[in-house]
Design a protein around this motif. Structure first.
Motif, PDB file in Angstrom:
ATOM      1  N   ILE A  21       1.268  -1.728  -0.172  1.00 49.74           N
ATOM      2  CA  ILE A  21       0.131  -0.111  -0.009  1.00 49.74           C
ATOM      3  C   ILE A  21       0.873   0.950  -0.395  1.00 49.74           C
ATOM      4  O   ILE A  21       2.071   0.866   1.071  1.00 49.74           O
ATOM      5  N   PHE A  22       0.461   2.466  -0.540  1.00 55.99           N
ATOM      6  CA  PHE A  22       1.304   3.171  -0.835  1.00 55.99           C
ATOM      7  C   PHE A  22       0.145   4.680  -0.716  1.00 55.99           C
ATOM      8  O   PHE A  22      -0.944   4.878  -0.462  1.00 55.99           O
ATOM      9  N   THR A  23       0.900   4.532   0.991  1.00 53.03           N
ATOM     10  CA  THR A  23       0.219   6.383   1.494  1.00 53.03           C
ATOM     11  C   THR A  23       0.612   7.196   1.487  1.00 53.03           C
ATOM     12  O   THR A  23       2.397   7.525   0.961  1.00 53.03           O
ATOM     13  N   GLY A  24       0.390   8.217   2.622  1.00 55.90           N
ATOM     14  CA  GLY A  24       1.901   9.458   1.884  1.00 55.90           C
ATOM     15  C   GLY A  24       0.577  10.435   1.366  1.00 55.90           C
ATOM     16  O   GLY A  24      -0.611  10.474   1.285  1.00 55.90           O
ATOM     17  N   LEU A  25       1.473  10.041  -0.266  1.00 61.37           N
ATOM     18  CA  LEU A  25       1.304  10.313  -1.262  1.00 61.37           C
ATOM     19  C   LEU A  25       1.061  12.547  -0.935  1.00 61.37           C
ATOM     20  O   LEU A  25       0.650  13.115  -1.884  1.00 61.37           O
ATOM     21  N   ALA A  26       1.603  12.416  -0.252  1.00 66.12           N
ATOM     22  CA  ALA A  26       1.830  14.325  -0.004  1.00 66.12           C
ATOM     23  C   ALA A  26       3.126  14.355  -1.074  1.00 66.12           C
ATOM     24  O   ALA A  26       4.115  15.089  -0.705  1.00 66.12           O
ATOM     25  N   THR A  27       2.352  14.888  -2.505  1.00 64.66           N
ATOM     26  CA  THR A  27       3.384  15.403  -3.692  1.00 64.66           C
ATOM     27  C   THR A  27       3.136  15.973  -4.758  1.00 64.66           C
ATOM     28  O   THR A  27       1.897  16.875  -4.205  1.00 64.66           O
ATOM     29  N   ASP A  28       3.945  16.301  -5.188  1.00 68.02           N
ATOM     30  CA  ASP A  28       3.154  17.163  -6.686  1.00 68.02           C
ATOM     31  C   ASP A  28       3.022  16.133  -7.401  1.00 68.02           C
ATOM     32  O   ASP A  28       2.864  14.858  -7.342  1.00 68.02           O
ATOM     33  N   VAL A  29       2.718  16.728  -8.773  1.00 71.27           N
ATOM     34  CA  VAL A  29       1.299  16.289  -9.746  1.00 71.27           C
ATOM     35  C   VAL A  29       2.836  14.980  -9.824  1.00 71.27           C
ATOM     36  O   VAL A  29       2.374  14.090 -10.538  1.00 71.27           O
ATOM     37  N   ALA A  30       4.491  15.249 -10.708  1.00 68.11           N
ATOM     38  CA  ALA A  30       4.893  14.714 -10.814  1.00 68.11           C
ATOM     39  C   ALA A  30       4.983  13.139 -10.177  1.00 68.11           C
ATOM     40  O   ALA A  30       5.091  11.954 -10.005  1.00 68.11           O
ATOM     41  N   GLY A  31       5.388  13.385  -9.698  1.00 69.21           N
ATOM     42  CA  GLY A  31       5.479  12.709  -8.278  1.00 69.21           C
ATOM     43  C   GLY A  31       4.196  12.188  -7.901  1.00 69.21           C
ATOM     44  O   GLY A  31       4.699  10.620  -7.905  1.00 69.21           O
ATOM     45  N   VAL A  32       2.788  12.144  -8.350  1.00 71.69           N
ATOM     46  CA  VAL A  32       1.648  11.020  -8.372  1.00 71.69           C
ATOM     47  C   VAL A  32       1.302  10.673  -8.944  1.00 71.69           C
ATOM     48  O   VAL A  32       1.236   9.161  -9.182  1.00 71.69           O
ATOM     49  N   ARG A  33       2.533  11.089  -9.957  1.00 67.64           N
ATOM     50  CA  ARG A  33       2.505  10.264 -12.097  1.00 67.64           C
ATOM     51  C   ARG A  33       3.412   9.488 -11.506  1.00 67.64           C
ATOM     52  O   ARG A  33       2.862   8.034 -11.621  1.00 67.64           O
ATOM     53  N   SER A  34       4.343   9.288 -10.782  1.00 68.61           N
ATOM     54  CA  SER A  34       5.233   8.605 -11.044  1.00 68.61           C
ATOM     55  C   SER A  34       4.989   7.177  -9.626  1.00 68.61           C
ATOM     56  O   SER A  34       5.413   6.076 -10.124  1.00 68.61           O
ATOM     57  N   VAL A  35       4.198   7.700  -8.510  1.00 67.71           N
ATOM     58  CA  VAL A  35       3.773   6.400  -7.720  1.00 67.71           C
ATOM     59  C   VAL A  35       2.532   5.649  -7.975  1.00 67.71           C
ATOM     60  O   VAL A  35       2.323   4.479  -8.252  1.00 67.71           O
ATOM     61  N   LEU A  36       2.384   6.399  -9.403  1.00 64.66           N
ATOM     62  CA  LEU A  36       0.638   6.047  -9.959  1.00 64.66           C
ATOM     63  C   LEU A  36       1.335   4.761 -10.602  1.00 64.66           C
ATOM     64  O   LEU A  36       1.288   3.649 -11.143  1.00 64.66           O
ATOM     65  N   ALA A  37       2.197   5.269 -11.356  1.00 62.79           N
ATOM     66  CA  ALA A  37       2.916   4.212 -12.323  1.00 62.79           C
ATOM     67  C   ALA A  37       3.739   2.770 -12.119  1.00 62.79           C
ATOM     68  O   ALA A  37       3.351   1.561 -12.116  1.00 62.79           O
ATOM     69  N   LEU A  38       4.300   3.109 -10.705  1.00 59.07           N
ATOM     70  CA  LEU A  38       5.878   1.880  -9.823  1.00 59.07           C
ATOM     71  C   LEU A  38       3.970   1.735  -8.796  1.00 59.07           C
ATOM     72  O   LEU A  38       3.823   0.047  -8.863  1.00 59.07           O
ATOM     73  N   ALA A  39       2.741   1.807  -8.402  1.00 63.88           N
ATOM     74  CA  ALA A  39       1.674   1.129  -7.960  1.00 63.88           C
ATOM     75  C   ALA A  39       1.142  -0.006  -9.385  1.00 63.88           C
ATOM     76  O   ALA A  39       0.622  -0.578  -8.824  1.00 63.88           O
ATOM     77  N   ARG A  40       1.415   0.891 -10.043  1.00 62.83           N
ATOM     78  CA  ARG A  40       0.403  -0.069 -11.748  1.00 62.83           C
ATOM     79  C   ARG A  40       1.870  -1.141 -12.074  1.00 62.83           C
ATOM     80  O   ARG A  40       1.302  -1.964 -12.012  1.00 62.83           O
ATOM     81  N   GLN A  41       2.875  -0.999 -11.779  1.00 60.67           N
ATOM     82  CA  GLN A  41       4.307  -2.033 -12.334  1.00 60.67           C
ATOM     83  C   GLN A  41       3.637  -3.300 -10.554  1.00 60.67           C
ATOM     84  O   GLN A  41       3.546  -4.803 -11.227  1.00 60.67           O
ATOM     85  N   CYS A  42       3.273  -3.003  -9.512  1.00 65.48           N
ATOM     86  CA  CYS A  42       3.378  -4.048  -7.898  1.00 65.48           C
ATOM     87  C   CYS A  42       2.165  -4.283  -8.428  1.00 65.48           C
ATOM     88  O   CYS A  42       2.217  -4.549  -7.032  1.00 65.48           O
ATOM     89  N   ASP A  43       0.738  -3.961  -8.409  1.00 63.13           N
ATOM     90  CA  ASP A  43      -0.273  -4.708  -8.348  1.00 63.13           C
ATOM     91  C   ASP A  43      -0.205  -3.871  -6.609  1.00 63.13           C
ATOM     92  O   ASP A  43      -0.781  -4.212  -6.282  1.00 63.13           O
ATOM     93  N   GLY A  44      -0.334  -2.638  -6.670  1.00 64.92           N
ATOM     94  CA  GLY A  44      -0.360  -1.591  -5.255  1.00 64.92           C
ATOM     95  C   GLY A  44      -1.776  -1.174  -5.206  1.00 64.92           C
ATOM     96  O   GLY A  44      -1.993  -1.331  -6.046  1.00 64.92           O
TER      97      GLY A  44
END
Ligand code: SF4
Length: 425
Positions: A78-101
């Motif tokens: 689980i990815f949480t916090g997510l207190a970041t900017d647009v680039a951070g959100v885009r990257s966390v979405l890509a990573l979560a997609r990659q690892c079924d997060g």
């Protein structure tokens, strides 16, 4: 001493962009446009720290390699916090997609209220600029405004309206347990009135107001705990308003039933719009909450609380509560993505964790992997989204040699897992 003008502030959803800062070494003093949150936020400074693996200093490369191992071994991260900017959100979405997060912002419960209400009853919204320039009657529900966004009163409520919108003081009714500003009586721009009730009674108070506006009778027992005199005075003012706004902020009713209150507010707004112009505005969205909601919607169609399965986003707004899932062992790895978490700290779960946060964020438990990241709008440039969701705020890099953006670290973990980092696209 160098000065910086018109600096955008990343620390709450109001997105003020008029700050003047003085540099003091690596830190900054806000000399104009200050509020307690921006003073504290811009004063933060830290040495360039090491990454850590299980508490031991490590090179960034070896910490990233360990993060890949930890995340690669997880089945339900689980990815949480997510207190970041647009680039951070885009990257966390890509990573979560990659690892079924799974994903849940640290204010996921508050954001969820608005989304669920919108799904069930629709929404009539307005913007900060519309409220500032046009609203002659404002109802603040469950918030004084300043408790969520410290300069809301200065930047919106006390700001003069457009000339054609009238010059009389703006009428502001504050409904809920929070008090009025200490100097409310001497405020020439605003006529304040407090309608006191508990947070739990807010839905009933909004329902009672709707009855009064409609001219329907109300069982006296239903109004026993409600400020009926004040609600009556408010109902009498509503026909006189040429532009009204209902404003709320934060998690209105702790315990997950805030969506019912927001449905009541939205239904009232629909009634009021039959005769006049009214809009609703949430002034939450701090700690990157509005940024997360917007960037997640652009990328997946959902505003948050999603899980990925075989690359598809699945929306589970009530199930995906990071705090509850970590407490009950329903996730086997936590990834905290920060930068804008402010006073919020990562949880200390009993599962392996990877923490990306600025060096001064206190950690309750040493994570398996710690990667220092910078503060968007100070250590690196970026984009944040304002709480009314209509303005994207360009954030500036104010100092050099700080920790890297979270997006860069997330992309490198993603590449280590065989995925493709967003910034590399
Ligand atoms: S009100 Fe919010 S955006 Fe404005 S200066 Fe304070 S923390 Fe920054």
């Amino acid at each position: 001493m160098s000065s910086l003008q018109n600096v955008p502030c990343p620390f709450c959803g109001l997105g003020c962009d008029d700050l003047m800062l003085h540099a003091r070494g690596a830190a900054f003093t806000v000399v104009s446009g200050a509020c307690p949150r921006s003073l504290a936020g811009f004063a933060r400074a830290f040495d360039k720290p090491d990454a850590r693996v299980r508490g031991q200093p490590a090179s960034t490369a070896s910490a990233l390699a360990e993060a890949v191992t930890v995340l690669g071994g997880a089945r339900q991260p689980i990815f949480t916090g997510l207190a970041t900017d647009v680039a951070g959100v885009r990257s966390v979405l890509a990573l979560a997609r990659q690892c079924d997060g799974m994903l849940d912002h640290l204010h996921g419960a508050g954001g969820l209220q608005g989304v669920l209400a919108l799904q069930s009853s629709g929404g009539m919204t307005t913007t900060l600029a519309e409220v500032r320039n046009r609203a002659d009657l404002v109802i603040l529900v469950g918030s004084s405004g300043e408790d969520v966004a410290p300069r809301f009163r200065e930047r919106v409520l006390s700001h003069p309206r457009h000339e054609h919108a009238g010059t009389s003081p703006r009428r502001v009714f504050v409904l809920g347990p929070q008090g009025l500003p200490a100097d409310a009586d001497s405020d020439p721009a605003v006529e304040w009135r407090h309608l006191a009730c508990t947070a739990a009674d807010l839905p009933y108070a909004v329902g009672a107001l709707r009855c009064l506006v409609d001219g329907r009778s109300l069982d006296p027992r239903a109004g026993e705990n409600l400020p009926m005199d004040g609600l009556g005075a408010l109902a009498a003012r509503i026909p006189e308003a040429s532009y009204g706004a209902i404003v709320w902020g934060g998690e209105l009713i702790p315990g997950g039933h805030g969506d019912l209150l927001l449905e009541a507010i939205q239904t009232l707004l629909q009634d009021l719009n039959a005769e006049s112009r009214w809009g609703g505005l949430a002034i939450g969205g701090g700690e990157g909450g509005a940024t997360m909601e917007e960037a997640c919607t652009w990328n997946t169609g959902y505003a948050g609380r999603i899980r990925f399965r075989s690359g598809e986003a699945i929306y589970e707004p009530r199930l995906l509560d990071a705090a509850r899932m970590l407490e009950r062992g329903e996730a086997d790895c936590m990834v905290w993505v920060g930068g804008l978490e402010g006073d919020h700290s990562p949880p200390a779960p009993d599962v392996p964790s990877i923490v990306l946060a600025p060096p001064d964020v206190p950690l309750g438990r040493e994570p398996e992997v710690y990667l220092p990241v910078g503060i968007p709008g100070i250590d690196h440039s970026g984009t944040g989204v304002r709480c009314d969701h209509v303005v994207s705020l360009p954030l500036r890099q104010l100092r050099k040699d700080g920790p890297p953006p979270a997006s860069q670290m997330l992309d490198r973990i993603n590449e280590g897992l065989g995925g493709r980092g967003v910034s590399a696209c």
